[in-house]
Write an enzyme that holds these catalytic residues in place. Structure first.
Site, PDB file in Angstrom:
ATOM      1  N   GLU A   1       0.844  -1.314   0.110  1.00 39.23           N
ATOM      2  CA  GLU A   1       0.194   0.054  -0.062  1.00 39.23           C
ATOM      3  C   GLU A   1       0.799   1.268   0.175  1.00 39.23           C
ATOM      4  OE1 GLU A   1      -2.684  -0.482   3.353  1.00 39.23           O
ATOM      5  OE2 GLU A   1      -3.923  -1.714   2.198  1.00 39.23           O
TER       6      GLU A   1
ATOM      7  N   GLU B   1      -5.523  -7.882  -1.233  1.00 39.19           N
ATOM      8  CA  GLU B   1      -6.405  -7.918   0.092  1.00 39.19           C
ATOM      9  C   GLU B   1      -7.825  -7.334  -0.135  1.00 39.19           C
ATOM     10  OE1 GLU B   1      -4.694  -5.292   3.435  1.00 39.19           O
ATOM     11  OE2 GLU B   1      -2.665  -5.720   2.594  1.00 39.19           O
TER      12      GLU B   1
HETATM   13  C1  BG6 Z   1      -4.653  -2.927   4.880  1.00 42.34           C
HETATM   14  C2  BG6 Z   1      -3.117  -3.233   5.515  1.00 42.34           C
HETATM   15  O1  BG6 Z   1      -4.572  -1.428   4.793  1.00 42.34           O
HETATM   16  O2  BG6 Z   1      -5.544  -3.198   5.803  1.00 42.34           O
HETATM   17  C3  BG6 Z   1      -3.169  -4.568   6.121  1.00 42.34           C
HETATM   18  O3  BG6 Z   1      -2.299  -3.698   4.490  1.00 42.34           O
HETATM   19  C4  BG6 Z   1      -4.291  -4.461   7.429  1.00 42.34           C
HETATM   20  O4  BG6 Z   1      -1.993  -4.565   7.107  1.00 42.34           O
HETATM   21  C5  BG6 Z   1      -5.651  -4.306   6.512  1.00 42.34           C
HETATM   22  O5  BG6 Z   1      -4.424  -5.309   8.405  1.00 42.34           O
HETATM   23  C6  BG6 Z   1      -6.982  -4.155   7.516  1.00 42.34           C
HETATM   24  O6  BG6 Z   1      -6.894  -3.249   8.243  1.00 42.34           O
HETATM   25  P1  BG6 Z   1      -7.293  -3.474   9.796  1.00 42.34           P
HETATM   26  O7  BG6 Z   1      -6.893  -2.155  10.364  1.00 42.34           O
HETATM   27  O8  BG6 Z   1      -8.439  -4.206   9.927  1.00 42.34           O
HETATM   28  O9  BG6 Z   1      -6.205  -4.564  10.133  1.00 42.34           O
END
Ligand code: BG6
Length: 481
Positions: free
Chosen positions: A179, A380
């Site tokens: 990211e 993701e």
């Molecule tokens: C992304 C990151 O922005 O969001 C991850 O790359 C992160 O590392 C994921 O875990 C989800 O966000 P959160 O705050 O729910 O863990």
């Protein structure tokens, strides 16, 4: 173009994690301290604190995380049982270079990843390796103020060189920076940039210095181009991914002011970094933004040449949600991943107030493919939710619904003509949340019996979504029920 509603053969179904959120074993095997290791647990309401000198009174979730370091064999066997074709994970910088400025890597750290690669190979799972995912050595943050210094580029290249040489026969797909666009927002200054504001007390807190942060981002972009250059010289088959945290933005209304506002923010937040990495130069809108905000970036002619000549090969992005932009200051607001925005009345929200928008995924896939025309990976995606754990059983229909509706839209996008090649939903095994540090914000198909304070057996359990996803993969996305 041939119309298809099927996922292509060889589609990479899988899952994703990051070392600092899943491995634990923070003091094992000569590992150093990363920026994530000094961030405490928080909640949705109470921000995580940053304490550069660790205190025994505070709990730091990365220290235990999901104890994947000790359970890696079992975890990868479970991924294989679901039928994973790809596994995205990060290599902890501080396992390899504990302080970041050593001459020689830490062999014990490398031995751990040797085992991971061997295990993946055993099951024919393609690795997708993130080189930097919030695991920057704290020592470098303190010494150089992180990426604010150009010296970081050499430290990062040393890491890349070791990884490319050692794993050249194991890895094809690399993502140099998770990211990368997050640094365009103050919230990521420390965790991603290693920039220490004097008054920083909480995750994302402290006085922001945009000049420093954008200079840091420039160094990161140069390092990404150098990684491509070096990697391809070591193995020409390496493929590099530009990865964006894509916060899809809609105008709240069709009022032209809302449209322009949305467009401008979309360019700055979602397009800037991938434009540099996939088109090879700073886009006009970013230069204008710097002019308007008095930001002067030190860009050398050599930097420009590097950026121009070393493009990334594929576009990767995380997609969880969308938000709206509105010129009305009184518009109802909601929170979100790295940023929130005006609430969309047509969408529902997760327990953590992230708006759920499967159709937005189709829109986003078309948008990014149209812009770059390179293969696309969704690296993701997922729903952070509280799970009820009863006698080893976890029913998680909400997670299945979230994933199903998103996969349906991926299919639509493939039908539209988008060259989507991989889907690695986030936190395929429960892990620590970045934004809150909680364990109870769970994304996994695999339940890890641990709570927000690191208490529990750390035993693994298959959720209902585990068996569901197994069917999805087995049927190559045909059986979504
Ligand atoms: C992304 C990151 O922005 O969001 C991850 O790359 C992160 O590392 C994921 O875990 C989800 O966000 P959160 O705050 O729910 O863990």
């Amino acid at each position: 173009m041939k119309k298809t509603t099927k996922f292509p053969d060889g589609f990479y179904w899988g899952g994703a994690t990051a070392a600092n959120q899943v491995e634990g074993a923070w003091e094992v095997g000569g590992k150093g301290i990363s920026v994530s290791d000094v961030i405490t647990v928080g909640t949705h309401q109470n921000p995580r604190r940053v304490s550069l000198d660790m205190s025994e009174q505070l709990y730091y979730p990365s220290h235990k995380a999901s104890e994947h370091y000790d359970h890696y064999k079992e975890d990868i066997a479970l991924f294989a049982e679901m039928g994973f074709k790809m596994y995205r994970f990060s290599i902890s910088w501080v396992r390899i270079f504990p302080n970041g400025d050593e001459e020689k890597p830490n062999e014990e750290g490398l031995l751990f990843y040797d085992k991971i690669f061997e295990e993946l190979k055993k099951y024919n799972i393609e690795p997708l390796v993130t080189i930097s995912h919030n695991e920057l050595p704290l020592h470098l943050a303190k010494k150089f103020n992180g990426w604010a210094s150009r010296k970081m580029i050499d430290c990062f290249m040393k890491l890349c060189n070791v990884l490319f040489e050692r794993y050249k026969d194991y890895v094809t797909y690399w993502i140099p920076f998770n990211e990368i666009n997050n640094l365009s927002l103050p919230i990521s200054g420390f965790v991603q940039g290693g920039i220490i504001a004097d008054d920083m007390k909480t995750f994302g807190g402290g006085t922001d210095n945009a000049q420093l942060r954008f200079q840091a981002l420039h160094h990161v972009l140069v390092a990404g181009a150098k990684a491509v250059q070096l990697g391809k010289s070591i193995n020409p088959n390496f493929q590099f991914g530009s990865m964006t945290c894509h916060i899809t933005l809609y105008p709240l209304t069709c009022k032209p002011e809302d449209i322009v506002l949305t467009q401008q923010e979309d360019l700055l937040r979602n397009c800037f970094c991938s434009d540099v990495q996939l088109k090879g130069e700073y886009p006009y809108f970013q230069e204008k933004y710097y002019q308007d905000n008095g930001i002067i970036i030190d860009i050398t002619e050599e930097d420009k040449k590097l950026l121009k000549e070393n493009l990334h090969d594929f576009y990767a992005f995380s997609y969880y949600m969308s938000v709206c932009r509105s010129s009305d200051p009184d518009a109802d607001q909601t929170s979100g991943n790295i940023m929130g925005g005006a609430r969309n009345p047509y969408l529902e929200e997760s327990e953590w107030d992230w708006q759920i928008d499967p159709v937005g995924l189709r829109y986003t896939l078309n948008k990014v493919y149209d812009r770059y025309r390179v293969p696309v990976m969704i690296t993701e995606n997922g729903l952070g939710a509280t799970d009820k754990f009863e006698n080893g059983i976890i029913h998680d229909p909400y997670r299945i619904d979230y994933l199903r509706t998103h996969i349906e839209q991926m299919k639509e996008a493939i039908n539209d003509g988008v060259e989507l090649i991989a889907y690695t939903p986030w936190g395929c095994i429960d892990l620590v949340s970045v934004s809150t540090g909680e364990m109870k914000k769970r994304y996994g198909f695999i339940y890890v019996d641990a709570d927000d304070n690191g208490e529990g057996t750390f035993n693994r359990y298959r959720k209902d979504s585990f068996n569901w996803y197994k069917k999805v993969i087995q049927s190559n996305g045909e059986d979504l029920n």
